[in-house]
Design an enzyme around this catalytic site. Structure first.
Site, PDB file in Angstrom:
ATOM      1  N   SER A  41      41.277  50.424  37.390  1.00  0.00           N
ATOM      2  CA  SER A  41      41.822  49.658  36.472  1.00  0.00           C
ATOM      3  C   SER A  41      42.093  50.206  35.070  1.00  0.00           C
ATOM      4  O   SER A  41      42.937  49.792  34.403  1.00  0.00           O
ATOM      5  CB  SER A  41      40.761  48.412  36.374  1.00  0.00           C
ATOM      6  OG  SER A  41      39.515  48.906  35.937  1.00  0.00           O
ATOM      7  N   LYS A  44      45.503  38.504  38.879  1.00  0.00           N
ATOM      8  CA  LYS A  44      46.001  39.594  38.249  1.00  0.00           C
ATOM      9  C   LYS A  44      47.595  39.533  38.735  1.00  0.00           C
ATOM     10  O   LYS A  44      48.257  38.564  38.064  1.00  0.00           O
ATOM     11  CB  LYS A  44      45.613  40.936  38.542  1.00  0.00           C
ATOM     12  CG  LYS A  44      44.109  40.869  38.009  1.00  0.00           C
ATOM     13  CD  LYS A  44      43.285  42.077  38.195  1.00  0.00           C
ATOM     14  CE  LYS A  44      41.610  42.276  38.056  1.00  0.00           C
ATOM     15  NZ  LYS A  44      41.274  41.752  36.777  1.00  0.00           N
ATOM     16  N   HIS A  89      43.870  45.548  41.338  1.00  0.00           N
ATOM     17  CA  HIS A  89      45.311  46.045  40.466  1.00  0.00           C
ATOM     18  C   HIS A  89      46.135  46.482  41.465  1.00  0.00           C
ATOM     19  O   HIS A  89      47.131  47.249  41.109  1.00  0.00           O
ATOM     20  CB  HIS A  89      44.820  47.228  39.603  1.00  0.00           C
ATOM     21  CG  HIS A  89      43.926  46.593  38.532  1.00  0.00           C
ATOM     22  ND1 HIS A  89      44.233  45.961  37.392  1.00  0.00           N
ATOM     23  CD2 HIS A  89      42.459  46.627  38.313  1.00  0.00           C
ATOM     24  CE1 HIS A  89      43.112  45.623  36.629  1.00  0.00           C
ATOM     25  NE2 HIS A  89      42.039  45.930  37.241  1.00  0.00           N
TER      26      HIS A  89
HETATM   27  C1  LIG Z   1      38.764  46.643  39.666  1.00  0.00           C
HETATM   28  C2  LIG Z   1      38.298  45.210  39.177  1.00  0.00           C
HETATM   29  N1  LIG Z   1      37.523  44.635  40.166  1.00  0.00           N
HETATM   30  C3  LIG Z   1      37.364  43.279  39.776  1.00  0.00           C
HETATM   31  C4  LIG Z   1      37.627  42.592  38.790  1.00  0.00           C
HETATM   32  C5  LIG Z   1      37.087  41.219  38.563  1.00  0.00           C
HETATM   33  O1  LIG Z   1      37.816  40.366  38.994  1.00  0.00           O
HETATM   34  P1  LIG Z   1      38.058  38.978  38.089  1.00  0.00           P
HETATM   35  O2  LIG Z   1      38.812  39.282  36.849  1.00  0.00           O
HETATM   36  O3  LIG Z   1      38.559  38.182  39.117  1.00  0.00           O
HETATM   37  O4  LIG Z   1      36.600  38.631  38.184  1.00  0.00           O
HETATM   38  C6  LIG Z   1      38.305  43.410  37.975  1.00  0.00           C
HETATM   39  C7  LIG Z   1      38.877  42.710  36.921  1.00  0.00           C
HETATM   40  O5  LIG Z   1      38.733  42.779  35.656  1.00  0.00           O
HETATM   41  C8  LIG Z   1      38.858  44.677  37.986  1.00  0.00           C
HETATM   42  O6  LIG Z   1      39.490  45.096  37.317  1.00  0.00           O
END
Ligand SMILES: Cc1ncc(COP(=O)(O)O)c(C=O)c1O
Length: 387
Positions: A179, A238, A207
């Site tokens: 990310s 996203k 992502h």
């Molecule tokens: C790699 C990754 N996993 C999980 C999440 C968490 O997802 P959510 O925003 O749906 O809680 C994010 C988001 O910030 C992320 O970047």
């Protein structure tokens, strides 16, 4: 007083240049945003395909409210399991090419819940050093031993797998597109190691969902590894423009999570409107590949332009472009200067990224126009990178 520590902690954050504040976006999420009454170009969202404000999602949401109402009223296992939850799960399974899928209220809840369901005391989780906070917390919550391997380092991963106690359940967890760096995990190598050492593989496609693979199903699908990755988690908030998350895998995985996963069981089900948006988003992702094409073209063009200006973009292989600045305070100043020039590119500091690697995390959108990219490059050209 017992609460004095609060102001002390805040002061410490301020002194370290790590104090955060919320910035208010007025109006909808698009390629441009209105902040403090001023229009700026948005390079800070995960709305990669630019569909968070798409008329199809909005129409689906309105229709779902008319038909199913607003709230879900209870958790899935009580009375909150509605038609649209199951419809979305069937569609996600088909999209991902798996037997089944299960929707979670957020990616954070999915990761903490899945990891703590699949691993426990006496087991070993192997986790990439740059995995997301929700994965780190899931490892902690599981009480399994967590072996953190250097970012994308297959040799170290192999050594750690070799050393794991025989009889321990083993689980390797990685983001597919990281990310904060935008690079891609060496998934083929991870899968091979997992098979050699009888470990499970869990991927976080937060992502990658909607962007990678010929139909947007993610990196595992792109590499033809879907059937060899037992646990495929991703988010709906996203590139899919809505909210929530999913895990795709076997019927048995879905069943176990329904029975054991605390972040699934002990929470109110997502409202139908969220399901309707995701159903509509998956249709857009599948049937409008031109959005992905536009995204990749914009990413290529912006990368080329930024590199032309002398910026290093690390290992990025995605629409996430990290411009490493180093010190937190300098990074935030750089971001403020860009904002003053009409470009919103958020600075990212520890603990989101390791100390000394604060960065401007630029994210490209399919809906950025050539003029947006030009204005961004002009702003970057005029902004002095702090020494
Ligand atoms: C790699 C990754 N996993 C999980 C999440 C968490 O997802 P959510 O925003 O749906 O809680 C994010 C988001 O910030 C992320 O970047």
């Amino acid at each position: 007083m017992a609460v004095d520590f609060i102001s002390k902690e805040l002061k410490a954050l301020q002194d370290a240049g790590l104090y955060r504040r919320l910035r208010r976006v007025e109006g909808a999420q698009d390629a441009t945003l209105t902040i403090d009454g001023r229009e700026v170009i948005n390079f800070s969202s995960n709305n990669y395909l630019g569909i968070a404000n798409h008329p199809s999602l909005a129409a689906a949401a309105k229709a779902a409210i008319d038909r199913y109402g607003c709230g879900s009223g209870a958790s899935r296992l009580i009375s909150g399991n509605m038609t649209l939850h199951e419809e979305l799960e069937a569609k996600l399974a088909e999209f991902k090419g798996t037997q089944a899928a299960l929707v979670f209220n957020s990616g954070f809840q999915a990761n903490t819940g899945i990891l703590s369901t699949l691993a426990g005391e006496g087991d070993v989780i192997f986790s990439d050093a740059l995995n997301h906070a929700s994965i780190i917390d899931g490892c902690r919550l599981s009480r399994a031993k967590t072996e953190v391997y250097r970012h994308c380092d297959l040799d170290q991963l192999e050594m750690l797998l070799k050393d794991a106690p025989s009889g321990a359940r083993k689980l390797i967890v990685t983001e597919t597109i990281f990310s904060m760096d935008g690079d891609e995990a060496p998934l083929a190598g991870i899968v091979e190691l997992a098979e050699k050492f009888a470990a499970m593989v869990m991927v976080d496609e937060a992502h990658a969902t909607g962007i990678f693979g010929s139909n947007g199903a993610g990196v595992a699908a792109k590499l033809g590894l879907g059937e060899r990755v037992a646990i495929q988690m991703g988010t709906l908030g996203k590139a899919l423009g809505g909210f929530g998350a999913y895990v795709a895998g076997s019927h048995a995985l879905r069943d176990l999570l329904i029975n054991r996963c605390r972040s699934f069981i002990f929470t109110t089900a997502l409202p139908p409107v969220v399901m309707a948006m995701a159903l509509s988003a998956i249709d857009l992702v599948r049937h409008e590949p031109q959005r992905r094409a536009a995204l990749w073209e914009n990413a290529r063009s912006l990368k080329q332009g930024l590199r032309g200006l002398g910026f290093e973009l690390g290992r990025s292989e995605s629409p996430i472009l990290p411009l490493i600045i180093g010190e937190a305070e300098k990074c935030m100043k750089f971001s403020e200067q860009l904002l003053a020039r009409g470009v919103f590119a958020q600075g990212i500091r520890p603990p989101t990224v390791p100390p000394g690697t604060s960065r401007i995390r630029m994210t490209v959108m399919a809906t950025h126009t050539a003029a947006h990219l030009e204005r961004a490059l002009k702003a970057f050209g005029e902004t002095t990178a702090p020494a």
